[in-house]
Design a protein around this motif. Structure first.
Motif, PDB file in Angstrom:
ATOM      1  N   ARG A 105      66.683  14.651   1.934  1.00 56.34           N
ATOM      2  CA  ARG A 105      67.611  14.001   2.874  1.00 56.34           C
ATOM      3  C   ARG A 105      67.483  14.589   4.281  1.00 56.34           C
ATOM      4  O   ARG A 105      67.439  13.858   5.271  1.00 56.34           O
ATOM      5  CB  ARG A 105      69.048  14.145   2.373  1.00 56.34           C
ATOM      6  CG  ARG A 105      70.058  13.406   3.236  1.00 56.34           C
ATOM      7  CD  ARG A 105      71.417  13.358   2.566  1.00 56.34           C
ATOM      8  NE  ARG A 105      72.052  14.649   2.457  1.00 56.34           N
ATOM      9  CZ  ARG A 105      72.296  15.290   1.318  1.00 56.34           C
ATOM     10  NH1 ARG A 105      71.903  14.757   0.173  1.00 56.34           N
ATOM     11  NH2 ARG A 105      72.899  16.462   1.315  1.00 56.34           N
ATOM     12  N   HIS A 138      68.415   3.110   2.921  1.00 55.89           N
ATOM     13  CA  HIS A 138      67.224   3.934   2.691  1.00 55.89           C
ATOM     14  C   HIS A 138      66.845   3.890   1.216  1.00 55.89           C
ATOM     15  O   HIS A 138      67.601   4.322   0.338  1.00 55.89           O
ATOM     16  CB  HIS A 138      67.494   5.373   3.123  1.00 55.89           C
ATOM     17  CG  HIS A 138      66.250   6.161   3.382  1.00 55.89           C
ATOM     18  ND1 HIS A 138      65.353   6.488   2.402  1.00 55.89           N
ATOM     19  CD2 HIS A 138      65.739   6.669   4.534  1.00 55.89           C
ATOM     20  CE1 HIS A 138      64.356   7.182   2.918  1.00 55.89           C
ATOM     21  NE2 HIS A 138      64.570   7.305   4.217  1.00 55.89           N
ATOM     22  N   CYS A 164      66.026  12.197   7.559  1.00 55.01           N
ATOM     23  CA  CYS A 164      67.134  11.743   8.392  1.00 55.01           C
ATOM     24  C   CYS A 164      66.954  12.211   9.839  1.00 55.01           C
ATOM     25  O   CYS A 164      66.699  13.401  10.074  1.00 55.01           O
ATOM     26  CB  CYS A 164      68.452  12.271   7.839  1.00 55.01           C
ATOM     27  SG  CYS A 164      69.890  11.737   8.786  1.00 55.01           S
ATOM     28  N   GLY A 186      76.208   5.965   9.727  1.00 50.49           N
ATOM     29  CA  GLY A 186      75.712   6.886   8.708  1.00 50.49           C
ATOM     30  C   GLY A 186      75.666   6.253   7.329  1.00 50.49           C
ATOM     31  O   GLY A 186      74.697   6.437   6.577  1.00 50.49           O
ATOM     32  N   LEU A 220      72.287   5.430   4.919  1.00 50.81           N
ATOM     33  CA  LEU A 220      72.169   5.969   3.564  1.00 50.81           C
ATOM     34  C   LEU A 220      71.902   4.862   2.548  1.00 50.81           C
ATOM     35  O   LEU A 220      71.001   4.982   1.705  1.00 50.81           O
ATOM     36  CB  LEU A 220      73.449   6.731   3.208  1.00 50.81           C
ATOM     37  CG  LEU A 220      73.493   7.365   1.819  1.00 50.81           C
ATOM     38  CD1 LEU A 220      72.430   8.449   1.686  1.00 50.81           C
ATOM     39  CD2 LEU A 220      74.873   7.952   1.546  1.00 50.81           C
ATOM     40  N   VAL A 257      75.106  11.325   7.836  1.00 50.44           N
ATOM     41  CA  VAL A 257      74.446  11.028   6.559  1.00 50.44           C
ATOM     42  C   VAL A 257      74.812  12.094   5.521  1.00 50.44           C
ATOM     43  O   VAL A 257      75.083  11.772   4.357  1.00 50.44           O
ATOM     44  CB  VAL A 257      72.926  10.923   6.744  1.00 50.44           C
ATOM     45  CG1 VAL A 257      72.223  10.800   5.399  1.00 50.44           C
ATOM     46  CG2 VAL A 257      72.586   9.716   7.614  1.00 50.44           C
ATOM     47  N   SER A 261      78.349  11.289   4.570  1.00 51.65           N
ATOM     48  CA  SER A 261      78.419  10.078   3.746  1.00 51.65           C
ATOM     49  C   SER A 261      77.990  10.380   2.316  1.00 51.65           C
ATOM     50  O   SER A 261      78.617   9.929   1.348  1.00 51.65           O
ATOM     51  CB  SER A 261      77.532   8.979   4.340  1.00 51.65           C
ATOM     52  OG  SER A 261      77.987   8.602   5.615  1.00 51.65           O
ATOM     53  N   THR A 262      76.906  11.152   2.184  1.00 54.74           N
ATOM     54  CA  THR A 262      76.449  11.542   0.852  1.00 54.74           C
ATOM     55  C   THR A 262      77.514  12.363   0.147  1.00 54.74           C
ATOM     56  O   THR A 262      77.800  12.154  -1.040  1.00 54.74           O
ATOM     57  CB  THR A 262      75.145  12.350   0.950  1.00 54.74           C
ATOM     58  OG1 THR A 262      74.166  11.583   1.651  1.00 54.74           O
ATOM     59  CG2 THR A 262      74.619  12.697  -0.435  1.00 54.74           C
TER      60      THR A 262
END
Length: 450
Positions: free
Chosen positions: A349, A231, A353, A224, A228, A361, A364-365
């Motif tokens: 997002r 990208h 994704c 993940g 991120l 993801v 993680s964000t």
């Protein structure tokens, strides 16, 4: 133009089942109840610390940090768990946990046993429950609505959240003034209980997403994070959010003390002023479609943020009398821009994704952008103690304004919308996270036409 949300307003036919349309409505109502509970304890817990337990700037900074420390402690594993398990039960357990934890505060106060460590522990554990709920909820939403409808769905959710902030925060302040800050938490408990009951009415037999085979937790987390940071659309917006949130929480850590001690305002007035951010957020949610239609999703992220963030520089000059309007304008416009950015960012997002990575993801964000919140809160408490509360708020405003520079990196500033090849859940991952588009290449996305 953003389509109407899957039959919820227009009743238009859509491949998704009618039961899923109903479930979005239930999720929406549940989120309203949950956000009311959050808005009340957002005001009540700092007021308990400041007025009942007589906490100082350092203690207030620690309390704010505790409420968001879970993003650092369990933020990354929460995403892997969300991709491994069904997300609806996780949401239910999280709401039940928050209700029980918050109920312990007035019970302890009634028994004459409430202490600062108890309040700190409740704030920390509620933050953990909130993190689990948010990661699961954001990953669950794309299973209820089509990806093309995600901006509209997120707009509705963010707008109702800001309505709850606008109404719940002054309600929390009013309840604290009438009944005492500890008794006001009972209303917050009721909000989470209502949310739990509504989640119980959602479709039980349908999983939010196919449960993924289990691998090593660290490998799943790393996948993940790699997605991120590789990208080229998500990386700069995430870095901006990290810095913005750090300095925003330098401000949040001391804003109650600023209103109570520097401006000498009553609890009810404090709750009302804290709701001004929510009022700006409501308007932001209602007008997000205007910005995305006028500028495109990607470009609107930049335009809105650059136009609204500098207004936060007005806040440290606020005072009693007419100068209180500087506080109102600064937090209103700042809150407006923050919500527009949040709606567009989360929709982008969720759109780019793949489903199998969405939980990781999102987590993680959240780990990166919310994980800095306790650090900002600790810094705010320290700056307030060393330099004074106004100086801490000025540093926060300058930091948020300078963070806007991160949004001008290429290729982000050249795009109106995300290239079409990124808007498919089944898109090849190598293509998604590969080289940034070269403006001189013949296969460059035609951004001028968007």
């Amino acid at each position: 133009m953003v389509p109407q949300l899957c039959g919820l307003v227009t009743g238009n036919p859509h491949p998704r089942r009618t039961g899923q349309h109903r479930d979005f409505g239930v999720l929406w109502l549940s989120d309203v109840a949950s956000q009311f509970g959050t808005a009340v304890h957002f005001v009540a817990i700092p007021l308990i610390a400041a007025t009942v337990l007589e906490a100082g700037p350092v203690e207030m900074g620690l309390l704010t940090a505790a409420g968001t420390a879970a993003n650092l402690l369990i933020g990354l594993p929460a995403g892997a768990w969300a991709d491994r398990m069904r997300r609806l039960p996780v949401m239910r357990y999280a709401e039940a946990g928050q209700a029980l934890l918050l109920a312990s505060v007035p019970i302890a106060w009634w028994a004459g046993a409430l202490t600062y460590p108890h309040l700190l522990a409740v704030s920390l554990l509620c933050g953990a429950m909130f993190t689990l709920f948010e990661v699961a909820s954001q990953s669950y939403l794309p299973s209820l609505v089509a990806r093309v409808d995600l901006p509209e769905a997120n707009r509705r959710l963010h707008t109702s959240r800001q309505v709850m902030h606008f109404s719940g925060r002054p309600a929390g302040g009013a309840l604290a003034q009438l009944l005492g800050a500890t008794n006001a938490l009972v209303a917050s408990v009721f909000g989470f209980v209502a949310s739990l009951l509504l989640l119980g009415r959602m479709n039980r037999e349908r999983p939010a997403v196919a449960v993924q085979p289990r691998g090593r937790l660290t490998e799943e987390i790393g996948e993940g994070l790699r997605f991120l940071f590789a990208h080229w659309l998500l990386r700069p917006t995430t870095l901006f959010s990290m810095i913005h949130n750090f300095f925003l929480n330098v401000y949040v850590a001391v804003n109650v003390l600023f209103l109570v001690r520097d401006l000498q305002l009553a609890e009810g007035s404090v709750g009302l002023l804290l709701s001004v951010t929510g009022a700006g957020g409501i308007l932001g949610g209602l007008t997000t479609r205007f910005w995305s239609n006028s500028f495109g999703t990607v470009r609107a992220l930049i335009v809105v943020t650059v136009l609204t963030t500098p207004f936060r520089l007005l806040v440290p000059f606020a005072d009693r009398g007419w100068a209180l309007s500087l506080f109102v304008v600064g937090v209103f416009v700042g809150g407006y821009g923050t919500v527009v950015f949040a709606v567009l960012q989360v929709s982008l997002r969720q759109s780019v994704c793949p489903d199998r990575l969405l939980g990781r993801v999102n987590a993680s964000t959240r780990f990166l952008t919310w994980g800095v919140i306790p650090l900002g809160a600790l810094a705010g408490g320290a700056l307030g103690a060393l330099l004074g509360i106004r100086a801490a708020i000025m540093i926060a405003a300058v930091g948020m304004t300078l963070a806007c520079c991160l949004l001008f990196v290429a290729p982000l500033r050249h795009l109106r919308e995300a290239p079409e090849e990124l808007l498919s859940a089944e898109a090849d991952l190598t293509r998604i996270v590969g080289d940034e588009p070269d403006r001189d290449r013949h296969d460059e996305p035609d951004t001028s036409a968007r």
